[in-house]
Design a protein around this motif. Sequence first.
Motif, PDB file in Angstrom:
ATOM      1  N   GLN A 122      10.446 -11.295  -9.636  1.00 36.70           N
ATOM      2  CA  GLN A 122      11.835 -11.145  -8.557  1.00 36.70           C
ATOM      3  C   GLN A 122      12.322 -12.607  -8.409  1.00 36.70           C
ATOM      4  O   GLN A 122      11.470 -13.400  -8.083  1.00 36.70           O
ATOM      5  N   ARG A 123      13.432 -12.783  -8.799  1.00 37.05           N
ATOM      6  CA  ARG A 123      13.955 -13.889  -8.715  1.00 37.05           C
ATOM      7  C   ARG A 123      14.041 -14.487  -7.370  1.00 37.05           C
ATOM      8  O   ARG A 123      13.966 -13.876  -6.478  1.00 37.05           O
ATOM      9  N   PRO A 124      14.032 -15.805  -7.111  1.00 39.53           N
ATOM     10  CA  PRO A 124      14.127 -16.447  -5.910  1.00 39.53           C
ATOM     11  C   PRO A 124      15.207 -15.639  -4.904  1.00 39.53           C
ATOM     12  O   PRO A 124      16.207 -15.530  -5.066  1.00 39.53           O
ATOM     13  N   THR A 175       0.715  -1.359   0.013  1.00 42.85           N
ATOM     14  CA  THR A 175       0.150  -0.154   0.066  1.00 42.85           C
ATOM     15  C   THR A 175       0.729   1.157  -0.064  1.00 42.85           C
ATOM     16  O   THR A 175       1.913   1.353   0.685  1.00 42.85           O
ATOM     17  N   THR A 176       0.399   2.270  -0.650  1.00 45.82           N
ATOM     18  CA  THR A 176       1.045   3.684  -0.696  1.00 45.82           C
ATOM     19  C   THR A 176       0.817   4.385   0.614  1.00 45.82           C
ATOM     20  O   THR A 176       1.661   5.249   0.925  1.00 45.82           O
ATOM     21  N   SER A 221       7.027  -1.263  -2.348  1.00 45.03           N
ATOM     22  CA  SER A 221       8.360  -1.336  -2.660  1.00 45.03           C
ATOM     23  C   SER A 221       9.035  -0.417  -3.585  1.00 45.03           C
ATOM     24  O   SER A 221       8.250   0.109  -4.554  1.00 45.03           O
ATOM     25  N   GLU A 222      10.217   0.342  -3.623  1.00 51.93           N
ATOM     26  CA  GLU A 222      10.690   1.013  -4.378  1.00 51.93           C
ATOM     27  C   GLU A 222      11.009   0.426  -5.457  1.00 51.93           C
ATOM     28  O   GLU A 222      11.325   1.026  -6.594  1.00 51.93           O
ATOM     29  N   GLN A 223      11.143  -0.760  -5.474  1.00 54.03           N
ATOM     30  CA  GLN A 223      11.597  -1.747  -6.894  1.00 54.03           C
ATOM     31  C   GLN A 223      10.257  -1.751  -7.651  1.00 54.03           C
ATOM     32  O   GLN A 223      10.661  -2.171  -8.961  1.00 54.03           O
ATOM     33  N   MET A 224       9.045  -1.477  -7.121  1.00 50.30           N
ATOM     34  CA  MET A 224       8.124  -1.384  -8.122  1.00 50.30           C
ATOM     35  C   MET A 224       7.881  -0.475  -9.158  1.00 50.30           C
ATOM     36  O   MET A 224       8.187   0.548  -8.721  1.00 50.30           O
ATOM     37  N   VAL A 238       8.471 -13.715  -6.817  1.00 52.92           N
ATOM     38  CA  VAL A 238       7.350 -12.976  -7.415  1.00 52.92           C
ATOM     39  C   VAL A 238       7.532 -13.222  -8.868  1.00 52.92           C
ATOM     40  O   VAL A 238       8.339 -12.968  -9.634  1.00 52.92           O
ATOM     41  N   VAL A 239       6.135 -13.753  -9.271  1.00 51.89           N
ATOM     42  CA  VAL A 239       6.338 -14.084 -10.787  1.00 51.89           C
ATOM     43  C   VAL A 239       4.936 -13.585 -11.358  1.00 51.89           C
ATOM     44  O   VAL A 239       3.950 -13.223 -10.708  1.00 51.89           O
ATOM     45  N   SER A 240       4.960 -13.867 -12.530  1.00 52.90           N
ATOM     46  CA  SER A 240       3.566 -13.433 -13.261  1.00 52.90           C
ATOM     47  C   SER A 240       3.238 -14.766 -14.417  1.00 52.90           C
ATOM     48  O   SER A 240       4.211 -15.166 -14.842  1.00 52.90           O
ATOM     49  N   ASP A 241       1.953 -14.855 -14.364  1.00 49.03           N
ATOM     50  CA  ASP A 241       1.629 -15.963 -15.573  1.00 49.03           C
ATOM     51  C   ASP A 241       1.661 -15.288 -16.932  1.00 49.03           C
ATOM     52  O   ASP A 241       1.905 -14.246 -17.128  1.00 49.03           O
ATOM     53  N   PRO A 242       1.442 -16.123 -17.930  1.00 57.72           N
ATOM     54  CA  PRO A 242       1.624 -15.466 -19.341  1.00 57.72           C
ATOM     55  C   PRO A 242       0.579 -14.527 -19.662  1.00 57.72           C
ATOM     56  O   PRO A 242       0.928 -13.972 -20.584  1.00 57.72           O
ATOM     57  N   GLN A 243      -0.434 -14.311 -18.986  1.00 58.58           N
ATOM     58  CA  GLN A 243      -1.398 -13.269 -19.222  1.00 58.58           C
ATOM     59  C   GLN A 243      -1.202 -11.844 -18.458  1.00 58.58           C
ATOM     60  O   GLN A 243      -1.908 -11.115 -18.478  1.00 58.58           O
ATOM     61  N   GLY A 244      -0.148 -12.112 -17.301  1.00 57.86           N
ATOM     62  CA  GLY A 244       0.200 -10.876 -16.602  1.00 57.86           C
ATOM     63  C   GLY A 244      -0.427 -10.690 -15.172  1.00 57.86           C
ATOM     64  O   GLY A 244      -0.053  -9.895 -14.786  1.00 57.86           O
TER      65      GLY A 244
END
Length: 263
Positions: A231-233, A151-152, A195-198, A243-249
Amino acid sequence: MPEVTAPYQPGTPCWIDLAAPDQQAAIDFYSQVFGWTGEIGPPETGGYAVCELNGKPVAGIMAAVEMGGQPAPPTVWTTYLAAADADATSEAVRGADGTVLMPVMDVMTLGRMCIAADPTGAVFGVWQPRDFPGAGIVNEHGALIWNELNTTDPSAAAAFYKSALGIESTPMEGADNYYSLQVNDRPVGGMQPMSEQMPADTPSHWLAYFSVADTDETVEKVTAAGGAALQRPFDMIAGRMAVVSDPQGATFAVITPKPMNQG
């Protein structure tokens, strides 16, 4: 125990579902990655697929389509919070400066639900169970293990969830700037500042975590099936996660939790 045998207490994450432009492709992807079984449902349910793990409901997948003149929903995993009374919770959301995006409706005899957003913009569902209590299995490979609010404005979010849903937030011991979301003094989720990484335009959101036996191996499965590693393991206080995403995002997290006796 991973099987859920008691009702979810109000305020507890109890279900997740995904709206995907290609529903069958999403079912196939999660079946490949997590071992789920599922199929597109009958027309009277809008084709909603209740995916199962070891014969127990674990998550829902629906087609992201325009309905009633409204645009198709975004391709995201939605966290549903249990409620004793969806109508009263809907009013409490409005009273706490939240927004009701989809008004309370019956889902056949399964329950009553609405979709809302907290004052910082994070979208979530409210589920009042009738015949369907929610996820029947959690905390094991391929099942939901954690729900996290990014959250912001943690202070505004904490005040909202306490007022609208009775969820308390307390600093988590050993985790810097991370909060435990609690129902009846039991941790049911987490909260942290964005996160600042986002990317700068990332809205406040709930992130679903799935338990996996091997995070690195699961990320390989995700990428092999057309998904992406955002975000790699890496190792953190609760275990090894990614943190991952599926093929549709649709974004989600996977974690191999540390054994409880290792802290």
